[in-house]
Design a protein around this motif. Structure first.
Motif, mmCIF file in Angstrom:
data_model
loop_
_atom_site.group_PDB
_atom_site.id
_atom_site.type_symbol
_atom_site.label_atom_id
_atom_site.label_comp_id
_atom_site.label_asym_id
_atom_site.label_seq_id
_atom_site.Cartn_x
_atom_site.Cartn_y
_atom_site.Cartn_z
ATOM 1 N N ASP A 132 57.962 78.101 16.465
ATOM 2 C CA ASP A 132 58.622 78.950 17.462
ATOM 3 C C ASP A 132 59.880 79.608 16.901
ATOM 4 O O ASP A 132 60.202 80.741 17.232
ATOM 5 C CB ASP A 132 59.026 78.121 18.695
ATOM 6 C CG ASP A 132 57.830 77.697 19.537
ATOM 7 O OD1 ASP A 132 56.740 78.269 19.351
ATOM 8 O OD2 ASP A 132 57.990 76.801 20.391
ATOM 9 N N ASP A 175 61.373 83.248 12.159
ATOM 10 C CA ASP A 175 61.080 84.656 12.408
ATOM 11 C C ASP A 175 60.460 85.280 11.157
ATOM 12 O O ASP A 175 61.159 85.692 10.237
ATOM 13 C CB ASP A 175 62.397 85.358 12.761
ATOM 14 C CG ASP A 175 62.186 86.801 13.186
ATOM 15 O OD1 ASP A 175 61.075 87.134 13.634
ATOM 16 O OD2 ASP A 175 63.139 87.586 13.061
ATOM 17 N N ALA A 206 65.751 84.734 21.547
ATOM 18 C CA ALA A 206 64.294 84.683 21.393
ATOM 19 C C ALA A 206 63.710 83.410 21.999
ATOM 20 O O ALA A 206 62.557 83.394 22.423
ATOM 21 C CB ALA A 206 63.920 84.790 19.919
ATOM 22 N N VAL A 233 56.437 88.278 20.264
ATOM 23 C CA VAL A 233 57.816 87.807 20.052
ATOM 24 C C VAL A 233 58.775 88.982 20.268
ATOM 25 O O VAL A 233 58.360 90.138 20.243
ATOM 26 C CB VAL A 233 58.000 87.235 18.620
ATOM 27 C CG1 VAL A 233 57.138 86.005 18.400
ATOM 28 C CG2 VAL A 233 57.704 88.287 17.558
#
Lengths: 416, 416
Positions: A356, A359, B20, B113
């Motif tokens: 999660d 990035d 995020a 995302v």
């Protein structure tokens, strides 16, 4: 020069709507014709390539660069087969991705359409000429090719063969055009033609890619740079970790999805690193470690700050011992290029946190970073790996070469 | 200046991973808190806005520009309600768009995302500050705002209120940052921060948009210009055509999806144009026609070449009689801006040809171009209308502010 490039871009823009309306059958016939033409004219291709090879030897190009440049029977057959493999793939054009009805009765659909005009700017490998032509044709786009000067004769020969092939199928020869100059200014002029070119894709070294993304008025897709990490968590399985690190680092070190920096949790380092070092001796791999790594592995040399951000593309690996998962993730956020990152762990919560929180275009648990590839992902083809977040991210297959449009079916509706 | 902008971009980049990972619940609470704060501090907002209005009057801004700048109770309430309406919308972040298993057992998923850091560059309207902040927050992005100098005090006041609101919800205040300078150089510096900013969206006049798309190293999304056409086919229904043209031209002429050039098939022109002209007298609309149009409509003045490419954004319409559907489509291809195009016809084959062959973000049959809008398409919100083909095309809702990443679940796979 400027007029030549503008005229070429205009011709591409004119070819685009013709290409957009071709049926899948017609496009597949053209792909087969292109493949056959490459096979039939392989002597011509090899002769043109020999000129480039000769010039390259005179110029003193490195062995690796000369190898990238070389075309032989085998490689020409591979290019032809690459075109044929596109025939089997589903045509993304014309698909209605979604369609819905609004309260006023309007039916609104989202439909996949070609970009229009794609420009491809690349370096030494002449096979990109053929790969890009096949992908652009299958997706109904017009293509402008600007290859490297080292491959100029090879690219010219290939482009002419492909142009003639599409022409014999009744398609415009301007659907595939090569910028036939080695003048470096050509790229700068090309990057200004926003009114004619819909997207530019650079493929090659970091210098080329940075030049394109920083100077292009045409929307660009950044591809390539991969400073990839594998993190061995304290709950990682040691044999699996050794196997994955060995594969990610050594199976093909010169590619963007190869491992560059290994991160190891401090609680497992004393056991993991010696086991890994023994396996790596098979190649061997040069290790550049942090202080704690060097204390465990006598063969490691001290890493400098620069090592953490270096994409070696070689049998060299930086190694850092970290105190926690958080430190590993912070290191990746700081030094990673957003390409491919992996965690090796048996712990569910830590795996989820990594997946999660990291990035990147591709984030793995318990697998090698080497899988970030259009074919390995099942796309059947690949035009590059995007490391930006706009439009496409990760391996780009046929869909990445398409855009969308809204189609709206009314019965006289007006807005109130 | 440069250091200020870089520091601001770095702070946004640091806030991005925190944003995020926020849950939908937390983000919705922040949106409600932001809405409440605007209502609670409306006197402060109006006082700040009064400074801008005063400066604008002194500078001699046009009435239209002063009206865009103005904030009052009603408009502040509308901004607050805009934030609240985002609470109802589904959160796109975290959705797994697709997931499949490869033959080697790897499970590969494509997950939605946030972009990370979005920069918004805009002109006079202070409500963009609030709209953009809400959309960026709902999609888990960090936002950098650079508004026009005319709205400087209003934007500063709004941004501070929103920052404090997100901070009281436990989110980083740097998730929403305003570039607090009226120095024009700030935009150029911002457009160089590719390493910190993932996407830039310009909103405003053609000059601003062209400057951004031509000079940005950060990937940009072009929005805005709409030179829209309605084509009345020879098989079009006259009352429906009159009604749609009247709506598309006059319902809100200053917006990008309004009609600018009307194309009429020669076989229907003598009947259609007088019927239309009578209806248009209600407003009235200035008509600039081709020679044949002027022969039918005495009130039309001769159009020049320039008229075909002009986005009037006013009660003026260019009118051209064409010999065929092909001529209409060629005219649209030559002069259109790829925004919204419509055909009015009862003929199936001609409708299909227009829908397939016209290259624009939105193509209509028998409906007004005025529907090209995030709310009218059912997206619930809109950050702008993209007229480029990369990433997003047409009205951009929440999804246009997201990227994707691949998540790969392995059991020790290595590449062979």
């Amino acid at each position: 020069m400027e007029q030549y490039i503008i005229a070429l871009a205009q011709k591409a823009k004119e070819a685009a709507p013709v290409m957009a309306l071709q049926t899948t059958g017609k496009k597949n016939t053209a792909l087969q014709t292109m493949a056959n033409a490459l096979r039939a004219q392989k002597d011509e291709i090899i002769a043109a390539n020999e000129k480039d090879m000769e010039a390259g030897r005179t110029k003193g190009l490195s062995k690796a660069l000369l190898d990238r440049l070389l075309l032989n029977n085998e490689r020409i057959e591979a290019m032809a087969q690459g075109l044929e493999s596109l025939i089997q793939l589903a045509d993304p054009i014309g698909e209605t991705i979604a369609m819905w009805r609004q309260p006023n009765g309007l039916e609104i659909g989202k439909k996949r359409v070609p970009f229009g005009v794609i420009a491809m700017i690349y370096e030494a490998r002449p096979n990109v000429t053929v790969d890009a032509a096949g992908l652009a044709l299958k997706t109904g786009n017009a293509l402008i090719l600007k290859g490297g000067s080292e491959a100029f004769e090879s690219n010219k020969c290939l482009a002419h063969i492909l142009q003639k092939a599409v022409e014999t199928c009744g398609l415009p020869s301007t659907a595939i055009q090569l910028v036939e100059t080695t003048d470096r200014e050509a790229v700068s002029i090309l990057l200004k033609q926003r009114q004619y070119i819909d997207v530019v894709i650079p493929r090659g070294g970091a210098g080329l890619i940075q030049f394109v993304v920083n100077h292009s008025a045409v929307p660009a897709i950044e591809t390539g740079t991969g400073n990839c990490h594998v993190y061995i968590d304290k709950y990682g399985e040691i044999p699996m970790g050794v196997n994955i690190v060995f594969n990610a680092k050594t199976q093909r070190p010169a590619v963007c999805n190869a491992l560059e920096t290994l991160l190891v949790h401090k609680d497992i380092a004393a056991e993991f690193l010696p086991a890994l070092a023994e396996k790596l001796r098979e190649k061997p791999v040069e290790l550049r470690g942090c202080q704690r790594t060097c204390a465990i592995l006598k063969e490691a040399v001290p890493a400098t700050e620069e090592d953490w951000s270096t994409e070696y593309l070689d049998l060299i690996m930086a190694v850092k011992i970290v105190d926690s998962l958080d430190e590993a993730m912070a290191h990746i956020a700081k030094y990673g290029s957003g390409h491919s990152e992996a965690i090796i762990t048996e712990n569910y919560t830590r795996a989820k946190k990594f997946m999660d929180g990291v990035d990147a275009a591709a984030v793995y648990v318990n697998a090698s970073t080497r899988f970030t590839d259009g074919n390995e992902f099942g796309f059947g083809a690949e035009i590059g790996i995007s490391t930006q977040k706009l439009h496409a991210r990760g391996p780009m297959g046929l869909e990445a070469l398409t855009s969308e449009k809204y189609v709206i079916y009314g019965t006289g509706q007006v807005r109130s």
